[in-house]
Scaffold this motif. Sequence first.
Motif, PDB file in Angstrom:
ATOM      1  N   SER A 223       0.804  -1.223   0.000  1.00 37.17           N
ATOM      2  CA  SER A 223       0.000   0.000   0.000  1.00 37.17           C
ATOM      3  C   SER A 223       0.837   1.273   0.000  1.00 37.17           C
ATOM      4  O   SER A 223       0.291   2.372  -0.123  1.00 37.17           O
ATOM      5  N   ASN A 225       3.938   4.100  -1.174  1.00 34.19           N
ATOM      6  CA  ASN A 225       4.192   4.809  -2.429  1.00 34.19           C
ATOM      7  C   ASN A 225       5.615   4.534  -2.892  1.00 34.19           C
ATOM      8  O   ASN A 225       6.371   3.802  -2.255  1.00 34.19           O
ATOM      9  N   LEU A 226       5.965   5.145  -4.019  1.00 43.24           N
ATOM     10  CA  LEU A 226       7.303   5.020  -4.585  1.00 43.24           C
ATOM     11  C   LEU A 226       7.990   6.378  -4.676  1.00 43.24           C
ATOM     12  O   LEU A 226       8.888   6.579  -5.491  1.00 43.24           O
ATOM     13  N   ASN A 227       7.569   7.284  -3.824  1.00 42.02           N
ATOM     14  CA  ASN A 227       8.052   8.660  -3.941  1.00 42.02           C
ATOM     15  C   ASN A 227       9.549   8.803  -3.701  1.00 42.02           C
ATOM     16  O   ASN A 227      10.187   9.724  -4.227  1.00 42.02           O
ATOM     17  N   HIS A 321       2.660  -3.353  -8.176  1.00 44.13           N
ATOM     18  CA  HIS A 321       2.882  -2.168  -7.347  1.00 44.13           C
ATOM     19  C   HIS A 321       3.448  -1.020  -8.188  1.00 44.13           C
ATOM     20  O   HIS A 321       2.957   0.118  -8.106  1.00 44.13           O
ATOM     21  N   PHE A 322       4.450  -1.314  -9.010  1.00 43.58           N
ATOM     22  CA  PHE A 322       5.016  -0.278  -9.866  1.00 43.58           C
ATOM     23  C   PHE A 322       4.008   0.167 -10.923  1.00 43.58           C
ATOM     24  O   PHE A 322       3.906   1.368 -11.236  1.00 43.58           O
ATOM     25  N   GLY A 324       0.846   0.245 -10.655  1.00 46.02           N
ATOM     26  CA  GLY A 324      -0.154   1.074 -10.000  1.00 46.02           C
ATOM     27  C   GLY A 324       0.319   2.486  -9.724  1.00 46.02           C
ATOM     28  O   GLY A 324      -0.503   3.361  -9.411  1.00 46.02           O
ATOM     29  N   HIS A 325       1.622   2.727  -9.847  1.00 50.15           N
ATOM     30  CA  HIS A 325       2.169   4.073  -9.635  1.00 50.15           C
ATOM     31  C   HIS A 325       2.718   4.658 -10.932  1.00 50.15           C
ATOM     32  O   HIS A 325       3.621   5.499 -10.907  1.00 50.15           O
ATOM     33  N   GLY A 326       2.162   4.225 -12.055  1.00 51.60           N
ATOM     34  CA  GLY A 326       2.457   4.869 -13.330  1.00 51.60           C
ATOM     35  C   GLY A 326       3.656   4.337 -14.077  1.00 51.60           C
ATOM     36  O   GLY A 326       4.051   4.920 -15.095  1.00 51.60           O
ATOM     37  N   TYR A 327       4.232   3.243 -13.634  1.00 53.87           N
ATOM     38  CA  TYR A 327       5.388   2.675 -14.324  1.00 53.87           C
ATOM     39  C   TYR A 327       4.948   1.742 -15.452  1.00 53.87           C
ATOM     40  O   TYR A 327       3.938   1.045 -15.337  1.00 53.87           O
ATOM     41  N   SER A 391       6.923   7.548 -19.555  1.00 57.63           N
ATOM     42  CA  SER A 391       6.687   6.983 -18.220  1.00 57.63           C
ATOM     43  C   SER A 391       7.922   6.218 -17.775  1.00 57.63           C
ATOM     44  O   SER A 391       8.646   5.646 -18.595  1.00 57.63           O
ATOM     45  N   ASN A 539       9.167   3.766  -0.160  1.00 56.33           N
ATOM     46  CA  ASN A 539       8.089   4.562   0.415  1.00 56.33           C
ATOM     47  C   ASN A 539       8.687   5.711   1.221  1.00 56.33           C
ATOM     48  O   ASN A 539       9.498   5.474   2.119  1.00 56.33           O
TER      49      ASN A 539
END
Length: 562
Positions: A223, A225-227, A321-322, A324-327, A391, A539
Amino acid sequence: MNRVMNLKASGTSALLRLVLPLLILNAVLTFGNDWPGIGVVLEPRLSVELLAGAVLLLLWTRWRGAVSLHVLSMLAGLVLSLVLLRYVEVTVPALLGRPVNLYWDGRHGWQVLRMATMDMPVWQLTGSGLLVLAGGALLFVLLRLQIVALSEGFRRCATSRGLVLALIAPVLFWFAQPWVGRDTRSLFAEPVSVAVYRAGTQLRDALAPGRSAALLGPSPVFSGNLNALGGVDVILIFSEAYGAVTFDDAEIAVSLQPSRQLLAQALSDSGRGVVSARVLSPTFGGASWLAHSALLSGIDTRDPGSYEVLLTTDRPTLVSHFAGHGYRTVALMPGLQRPWPEGAYYGFSRYADADAIGYPGPAFGYWRIPDQAALALLHAQELAQPVSGRSPRFVVFPTVSSHAPFRPVPPYVGDWDAVQGVSAYSPEMLDKALAEPVSWSDPLPAYLQSMRYSFEWLSRYMRERAASGSLIIVIGDHQPIAAVSGRGASWEVPVHVFSADAALLARFGRAGFRAGLGEDAALLGSMPDLTRILLSVFNDSSDESSDDRGDYSGGAPSPIQR
């Protein structure tokens, strides 16, 4: 008086005639592996199966009379099967460092056979096959002769009660091992039937998902992020057969030290730092897919049944996971040369197997595509454009050029653009690589050569092609086969993280990674443990200290620890 003496002499003579067939049959059921080769050595141990079978044969001959030749031939066939199974049981662990698994080894065994024989001339392959068949036939005849002699000896022997006790006493002692509190491994060879039962149990669990579902523990929490990555490309390279033995074995470590220095210098020149650690692979010497799935899913796949069940679920992975974060998620799989529908579980945006990579050059042995060429094509197709105009990519790239038997090793080509084309490798280059001898009994020289090649293309890529902002993670999928790693080697593999972002490397440092290329790397647990570490590092929710950056420059490797 004379009659009694004659009976005793006859009984003693019959008893002596039993000794030779018993010794021969015991020898073919208790031999060991002549490590590191594929030959066998005789071992002074007892076969429980032979002793138990001899008791049954003795009782039958005493109570029911002579055994028919047809039945004795069937028994010889059974013993021949046990001999062949024992050869597999002692040879495969010696070469691969793990026991036989009927489900996975049976499914992929033909590919291993094809890989091992593809460079053999037809006449040599045919001759070898005929020789194996002739040897099997001769062994059957030998076994049949011994069983016939044993049956006849039992029929003529006058001391059946004492003989039964002498044969059955060791069998009872073997069964009593859990209660006698003594280690009897030096006295008895492990019964082949026990190994067959174990393999059959594994096969049953693999084919019955309902039985294996309980093997899957909870998935990591995906859950976050990858920030912390800042939107850079992430390239996860599973380096084939790159194990901790490259550090732990003094000879191998010294031999690879110049290659590690080349990599360290390339990292320094490109402005990158490096941190390293170790993790436990779920497999040894092969079955790389278990390592891939363990890290991508965070699920323990040491039991192959868990892997089979995992692919039938919708559990989250690093890939999802990646994504889902635009990768854009890319699987670069040069080692896969046939359809793999199970791979749909991961849900990659692009799935490039050997046929879809686009490599037009010559085939370097069974694995066809050199790692450098595969990476060059990946870079041109997915990574060449600056990340600001597309992307970001999450790439999973399992290498193949260092796969057992570690030959042929492709040459490194200085022109990364040319290596993508038809003419990058000259016929002379190909002929030289294919001419290198393949040895399963002494694979260390070839392994070292393949690892030097791996270090070279990786070093040159870091220096000449890789985007400065990209995060590159290199992890060994498993230790090399036991003929390289040695007996009793650990299942540890190195993990290296390359990045120009000192703050990101500092986050890895706080998770247990250490600066450098791994000479003093710490063991952080299993591959699923590493999955959780990656999720935590990527994260940015934790409060990080901007001053705690440390020195993670590549620099020169420290002296090899002996």
